[in-house]
Design a protein around this motif. Structure first.
Motif, PDB file in Angstrom:
ATOM      1  N   THR A 134      45.803  41.788  51.850  1.00  0.00           N
ATOM      2  CA  THR A 134      47.110  42.068  52.441  1.00  0.00           C
ATOM      3  C   THR A 134      47.187  41.440  53.831  1.00  0.00           C
ATOM      4  O   THR A 134      46.271  41.592  54.643  1.00  0.00           O
ATOM      5  CB  THR A 134      47.350  43.582  52.558  1.00  0.00           C
ATOM      6  OG1 THR A 134      47.279  44.177  51.263  1.00  0.00           O
ATOM      7  CG2 THR A 134      48.730  43.866  53.154  1.00  0.00           C
ATOM      8  N   ILE A 172      50.942  40.170  49.996  1.00  0.00           N
ATOM      9  CA  ILE A 172      49.626  40.203  49.366  1.00  0.00           C
ATOM     10  C   ILE A 172      49.318  38.807  48.829  1.00  0.00           C
ATOM     11  O   ILE A 172      50.141  38.213  48.128  1.00  0.00           O
ATOM     12  CB  ILE A 172      49.565  41.230  48.230  1.00  0.00           C
ATOM     13  CG1 ILE A 172      49.774  42.651  48.773  1.00  0.00           C
ATOM     14  CG2 ILE A 172      48.227  41.153  47.496  1.00  0.00           C
ATOM     15  CD1 ILE A 172      49.822  43.714  47.698  1.00  0.00           C
ATOM     16  N   LEU A 178      41.661  44.743  45.611  1.00  0.00           N
ATOM     17  CA  LEU A 178      42.314  44.534  46.898  1.00  0.00           C
ATOM     18  C   LEU A 178      41.334  44.965  47.985  1.00  0.00           C
ATOM     19  O   LEU A 178      40.820  46.088  47.962  1.00  0.00           O
ATOM     20  CB  LEU A 178      43.591  45.370  46.987  1.00  0.00           C
ATOM     21  CG  LEU A 178      44.393  45.299  48.285  1.00  0.00           C
ATOM     22  CD1 LEU A 178      45.023  43.927  48.452  1.00  0.00           C
ATOM     23  CD2 LEU A 178      45.484  46.380  48.285  1.00  0.00           C
ATOM     24  N   TRP A 211      52.392  37.579  46.788  1.00  0.00           N
ATOM     25  CA  TRP A 211      53.503  38.484  46.537  1.00  0.00           C
ATOM     26  C   TRP A 211      54.158  38.786  47.877  1.00  0.00           C
ATOM     27  O   TRP A 211      53.490  39.219  48.827  1.00  0.00           O
ATOM     28  CB  TRP A 211      53.026  39.789  45.908  1.00  0.00           C
ATOM     29  CG  TRP A 211      52.528  39.634  44.499  1.00  0.00           C
ATOM     30  CD1 TRP A 211      53.244  39.774  43.355  1.00  0.00           C
ATOM     31  CD2 TRP A 211      51.194  39.326  44.090  1.00  0.00           C
ATOM     32  NE1 TRP A 211      52.432  39.574  42.253  1.00  0.00           N
ATOM     33  CE2 TRP A 211      51.169  39.292  42.688  1.00  0.00           C
ATOM     34  CE3 TRP A 211      50.012  39.073  44.796  1.00  0.00           C
ATOM     35  CZ2 TRP A 211      50.025  39.018  41.957  1.00  0.00           C
ATOM     36  CZ3 TRP A 211      48.855  38.794  44.071  1.00  0.00           C
ATOM     37  CH2 TRP A 211      48.883  38.767  42.671  1.00  0.00           C
ATOM     38  N   ALA A 217      42.283  40.135  46.139  1.00  0.00           N
ATOM     39  CA  ALA A 217      43.587  40.221  46.795  1.00  0.00           C
ATOM     40  C   ALA A 217      43.418  40.724  48.222  1.00  0.00           C
ATOM     41  O   ALA A 217      42.557  41.554  48.499  1.00  0.00           O
ATOM     42  CB  ALA A 217      44.515  41.151  46.010  1.00  0.00           C
ATOM     43  N   TRP A 257      43.889  48.026  43.287  1.00  0.00           N
ATOM     44  CA  TRP A 257      43.814  46.964  42.289  1.00  0.00           C
ATOM     45  C   TRP A 257      45.187  46.340  42.106  1.00  0.00           C
ATOM     46  O   TRP A 257      46.209  47.029  42.146  1.00  0.00           O
ATOM     47  CB  TRP A 257      43.314  47.510  40.955  1.00  0.00           C
ATOM     48  CG  TRP A 257      41.913  48.022  41.021  1.00  0.00           C
ATOM     49  CD1 TRP A 257      41.504  49.275  41.362  1.00  0.00           C
ATOM     50  CD2 TRP A 257      40.721  47.271  40.789  1.00  0.00           C
ATOM     51  NE1 TRP A 257      40.138  49.370  41.352  1.00  0.00           N
ATOM     52  CE2 TRP A 257      39.628  48.154  40.989  1.00  0.00           C
ATOM     53  CE3 TRP A 257      40.461  45.955  40.412  1.00  0.00           C
ATOM     54  CZ2 TRP A 257      38.309  47.739  40.835  1.00  0.00           C
ATOM     55  CZ3 TRP A 257      39.144  45.553  40.249  1.00  0.00           C
ATOM     56  CH2 TRP A 257      38.089  46.435  40.460  1.00  0.00           C
ATOM     57  N   VAL A 258      45.205  45.023  41.904  1.00  0.00           N
ATOM     58  CA  VAL A 258      46.441  44.275  41.675  1.00  0.00           C
ATOM     59  C   VAL A 258      46.397  43.719  40.262  1.00  0.00           C
ATOM     60  O   VAL A 258      45.419  43.065  39.876  1.00  0.00           O
ATOM     61  CB  VAL A 258      46.596  43.129  42.694  1.00  0.00           C
ATOM     62  CG1 VAL A 258      47.836  42.310  42.387  1.00  0.00           C
ATOM     63  CG2 VAL A 258      46.660  43.682  44.116  1.00  0.00           C
TER      64      VAL A 258
END
Length: 247
Positions: A145, A162, A105, A241, A143, A125-126
């Motif tokens: 945001t 995200i 991320l 997400w 990723a 981390w995703v």
């Protein structure tokens, strides 16, 4: 000659209805090369100059990996460790590690940049299930945001959401893809992208789903980005997400 043949075959698989490029003209415009040159190459009538080959590979997000070198992937393998517990949970099995990978991320400007994400710039981390249709066979993922004041993609995306970006997919065709884009002044955002050929150049239109408050911005590949697609497009958004508190 295997490389040349494989490249031709790969280009052909990306042309056609419901594919990355509606036709070869659209592909040539997106990759920043002469359409007749691309046509002759794909038809097997001639080869490519080093410069044209570089434009094609850059536009497709390809990376050169020499024998013995590891591919510079953003996503990493994960390892699940079963906790030591007592009672009913003692027999619980962890998820299969091979079904997941961890995606870094990062802030938008870092995510849009080339190469591996620097360790110091990773915010977290995703965990991603690798078998989902949207992420299958992808590896150069990052990723991002959506910022708390970024309202331009409402109602599709809200602050706090995200998004998962495939940095290997930089082609803006077909029009309407949601992509991580970079403006000439260095600012980055998640926008929809449309292109069209204009006066020997390729015009980019970065537009929002909330177009009333955030009007489109128009740039040109050669004039504003030095002819380098990677300077304008950081990658394609392939998954998101949602922050359900915004619904």
């Amino acid at each position: 000659m295997d490389f040349t043949r494989n490249l031709r075959q790969m280009l052909w698989t990306r042309v056609g209805e419901n594919k990355d490029f509606a036709n070869r003209k659209r592909m040539a415009d997106a990759l920043g090369i002469d359409p007749s040159q691309l046509n002759r190459f794909m038809d097997g009538e001639r080869g490519l100059s080093v410069e044209s080959l570089g434009r094609i590979l850059d536009g497709l997000g390809a990376r050169l990996v020499l024998p013995g070198e590891a591919e510079a992937e953003a996503a990493r393998e994960v390892c699940f460790v079963s906790p030591r517990t007592t009672g009913a949970m003692n027999d619980a099995m962890p998820p299969a590690a091979e079904d997941y990978f961890a995606v870094p991320l990062a802030a938008e400007p870092v995510a849009a940049g080339p190469g591996r994400i620097p360790q110091d710039d990773i915010r977290g981390w995703v965990l991603v299930w690798r078998h989902h249709e949207s992420v299958r066979f992808r590896s150069d993922l990052v990723a991002v945001t959506i910022g708390k004041n970024e309202m331009s993609m409402v109602p599709t995306l809200h602050p706090g959401d995200i998004v998962l970006v495939d940095r290997a997919e930089k082609s803006p065709d077909p029009d309407g893809k949601i992509m991580l884009v970079t403006e000439p002044d260095g600012g980055c955002a998640v926008k929809r992208v449309a292109t069209r050929p204009v006066d020997g150049d390729v015009e980019f239109v970065f537009y929002s789903d909330n177009s009333k408050s955030y009007p489109p911005r128009v740039y040109r590949l050669n004039r504003d980005y030095g002819g380098e697609l990677g300077n304008a497009i950081g990658g394609r958004v392939v998954w998101a997400w949602s922050d359900m508190t915004m619904k």
